[in-house]
Design a protein around this motif. Sequence first.
Motif, mmCIF file in Angstrom:
data_model
loop_
_atom_site.group_PDB
_atom_site.id
_atom_site.type_symbol
_atom_site.label_atom_id
_atom_site.label_comp_id
_atom_site.label_asym_id
_atom_site.label_seq_id
_atom_site.Cartn_x
_atom_site.Cartn_y
_atom_site.Cartn_z
ATOM 1 N N GLU A 154 -13.085 -15.580 2.828
ATOM 2 C CA GLU A 154 -13.317 -15.484 1.391
ATOM 3 C C GLU A 154 -13.492 -14.029 0.971
ATOM 4 O OE1 GLU A 154 -16.356 -16.986 -2.133
ATOM 5 O OE2 GLU A 154 -16.730 -17.634 -0.086
ATOM 6 N N PHE A 155 -14.232 -13.277 1.786
ATOM 7 C CA PHE A 155 -14.444 -11.865 1.507
ATOM 8 C C PHE A 155 -13.123 -11.106 1.531
ATOM 9 C CE2 PHE A 155 -15.205 -7.509 2.841
ATOM 10 C CZ PHE A 155 -16.200 -7.099 1.984
ATOM 11 N N LEU A 156 -12.323 -11.350 2.571
ATOM 12 C CA LEU A 156 -11.044 -10.654 2.713
ATOM 13 C C LEU A 156 -10.087 -11.014 1.579
ATOM 14 C CD1 LEU A 156 -9.350 -8.731 4.405
ATOM 15 C CD2 LEU A 156 -8.671 -10.674 5.820
ATOM 16 N N GLN A 157 -10.044 -12.282 1.228
ATOM 17 C CA GLN A 157 -9.180 -12.708 0.127
ATOM 18 C C GLN A 157 -9.574 -12.007 -1.167
ATOM 19 O OE1 GLN A 157 -9.253 -16.920 -0.604
ATOM 20 N NE2 GLN A 157 -7.680 -16.821 -2.167
ATOM 21 N N THR A 158 -10.856 -11.956 -1.456
ATOM 22 C CA THR A 158 -11.327 -11.300 -2.674
ATOM 23 C C THR A 158 -11.063 -9.805 -2.613
ATOM 24 O OG1 THR A 158 -13.049 -12.978 -2.871
ATOM 25 C CG2 THR A 158 -13.301 -11.014 -4.221
ATOM 26 N N LEU A 159 -11.235 -9.212 -1.437
ATOM 27 C CA LEU A 159 -10.986 -7.784 -1.269
ATOM 28 C C LEU A 159 -9.516 -7.452 -1.521
ATOM 29 C CD1 LEU A 159 -12.680 -5.303 -0.492
ATOM 30 C CD2 LEU A 159 -12.007 -5.693 1.871
ATOM 31 N N LEU A 160 -8.616 -8.329 -1.075
ATOM 32 C CA LEU A 160 -7.184 -8.079 -1.236
ATOM 33 C C LEU A 160 -6.699 -8.291 -2.660
ATOM 34 C CD1 LEU A 160 -5.716 -9.692 2.002
ATOM 35 C CD2 LEU A 160 -5.606 -7.281 1.362
ATOM 36 N N ALA A 182 -21.023 1.257 -3.387
ATOM 37 C CA ALA A 182 -20.131 2.421 -3.440
ATOM 38 C C ALA A 182 -19.110 2.357 -2.304
ATOM 39 C CB ALA A 182 -20.943 3.711 -3.370
ATOM 40 N N ALA A 183 -19.562 1.977 -1.115
ATOM 41 C CA ALA A 183 -18.653 1.871 0.028
ATOM 42 C C ALA A 183 -17.622 0.776 -0.193
ATOM 43 C CB ALA A 183 -19.450 1.598 1.305
ATOM 44 N N LEU A 184 -18.049 -0.361 -0.728
ATOM 45 C CA LEU A 184 -17.110 -1.454 -0.989
ATOM 46 C C LEU A 184 -16.118 -1.085 -2.088
ATOM 47 C CD1 LEU A 184 -19.590 -4.436 -0.721
ATOM 48 C CD2 LEU A 184 -17.612 -4.012 0.764
ATOM 49 N N THR A 185 -16.574 -0.374 -3.093
ATOM 50 C CA THR A 185 -15.674 0.074 -4.161
ATOM 51 C C THR A 185 -14.630 1.038 -3.602
ATOM 52 O OG1 THR A 185 -17.382 -0.227 -5.838
ATOM 53 C CG2 THR A 185 -15.556 1.244 -6.395
ATOM 54 N N GLU A 186 -15.048 1.930 -2.710
ATOM 55 C CA GLU A 186 -14.120 2.860 -2.065
ATOM 56 C C GLU A 186 -13.125 2.115 -1.178
ATOM 57 O OE1 GLU A 186 -12.472 6.605 -1.269
ATOM 58 O OE2 GLU A 186 -14.044 6.099 -2.706
ATOM 59 N N LEU A 187 -13.616 1.130 -0.429
ATOM 60 C CA LEU A 187 -12.735 0.327 0.418
ATOM 61 C C LEU A 187 -11.720 -0.430 -0.427
ATOM 62 C CD1 LEU A 187 -12.001 -0.735 3.233
ATOM 63 C CD2 LEU A 187 -13.745 -2.503 2.918
ATOM 64 N N LYS A 188 -12.167 -1.017 -1.528
ATOM 65 C CA LYS A 188 -11.270 -1.731 -2.445
ATOM 66 C C LYS A 188 -10.233 -0.775 -3.002
ATOM 67 C CE LYS A 188 -9.805 -4.974 -5.230
ATOM 68 N NZ LYS A 188 -8.532 -5.515 -4.802
ATOM 69 N N CYS A 211 -9.056 1.878 -1.530
ATOM 70 C CA CYS A 211 -8.087 2.137 -0.447
ATOM 71 C C CYS A 211 -7.082 1.000 -0.337
ATOM 72 C CB CYS A 211 -8.803 2.322 0.887
ATOM 73 S SG CYS A 211 -9.764 3.831 1.009
ATOM 74 N N ILE A 212 -7.575 -0.227 -0.409
ATOM 75 C CA ILE A 212 -6.681 -1.392 -0.317
ATOM 76 C C ILE A 212 -5.739 -1.425 -1.512
ATOM 77 C CG2 ILE A 212 -6.629 -3.923 -0.450
ATOM 78 C CD1 ILE A 212 -9.135 -3.862 1.356
ATOM 79 N N HIS A 253 3.071 -3.442 1.825
ATOM 80 C CA HIS A 253 2.042 -3.611 2.843
ATOM 81 C C HIS A 253 0.943 -4.576 2.378
ATOM 82 C CE1 HIS A 253 3.365 0.517 4.492
ATOM 83 N NE2 HIS A 253 4.045 -0.451 5.060
ATOM 84 N N LYS A 254 0.564 -4.456 1.124
ATOM 85 C CA LYS A 254 -0.442 -5.363 0.583
ATOM 86 C C LYS A 254 0.087 -6.797 0.577
ATOM 87 C CE LYS A 254 -3.796 -5.732 -3.116
ATOM 88 N NZ LYS A 254 -4.304 -5.186 -4.360
ATOM 89 N N ALA A 255 1.346 -6.965 0.221
ATOM 90 C CA ALA A 255 1.958 -8.298 0.225
ATOM 91 C C ALA A 255 1.966 -8.897 1.628
ATOM 92 C CB ALA A 255 3.380 -8.230 -0.334
ATOM 93 N N GLU A 256 2.219 -8.076 2.629
ATOM 94 C CA GLU A 256 2.210 -8.564 4.011
ATOM 95 C C GLU A 256 0.808 -8.987 4.434
ATOM 96 O OE1 GLU A 256 4.761 -9.318 6.038
ATOM 97 O OE2 GLU A 256 6.016 -8.824 4.316
ATOM 98 N N LEU A 257 -0.212 -8.258 3.990
ATOM 99 C CA LEU A 257 -1.591 -8.647 4.293
ATOM 100 C C LEU A 257 -1.945 -9.972 3.621
ATOM 101 C CD1 LEU A 257 -3.477 -5.238 4.067
ATOM 102 C CD2 LEU A 257 -3.009 -6.579 6.125
ATOM 103 N N VAL A 258 -1.489 -10.156 2.390
ATOM 104 C CA VAL A 258 -1.740 -11.411 1.681
ATOM 105 C C VAL A 258 -1.025 -12.560 2.401
ATOM 106 C CG1 VAL A 258 -1.338 -12.676 -0.468
ATOM 107 C CG2 VAL A 258 -2.206 -10.326 -0.551
#
Length: 95
Positions: free
Chosen positions: A32-38, A61-67, A69-70, A77-82
């Motif tokens: 669920e976390f990964l899906q929302t992050l993507l 702040a770290a999660l916003t930065e990670l988001k 980056c994604i 690449h994002k489509a392949e991750l999805v």
Amino acid sequence: MKGSSTLLLVALTLLCSCGLATGEDNSEFFMEFLQTLLVGSPEELYEGPLGKYDVNADAKAALTELKSCIDGLQPMHKAELVKLLVQVLGSQDDA
């Protein structure tokens, strides 16, 4: 690249500690976390998978930065991750 690796480590640590602390199904929380992050927004992270946790300002702040980056990944690449996430979720449904 070092900063991205650090952010990933922070996110994984957060996932593990949240899942282990509650005794909930770690794989369900992670998916669920990964899906929302993507495909979601940072706000959806805090309302959804992280909604029952007190996420401090530094973690946000770290999660916003990670988001960020994604979101900066090439669309291909994002489509392949999805697609990979859909495949994993489908295999969990079969189990």
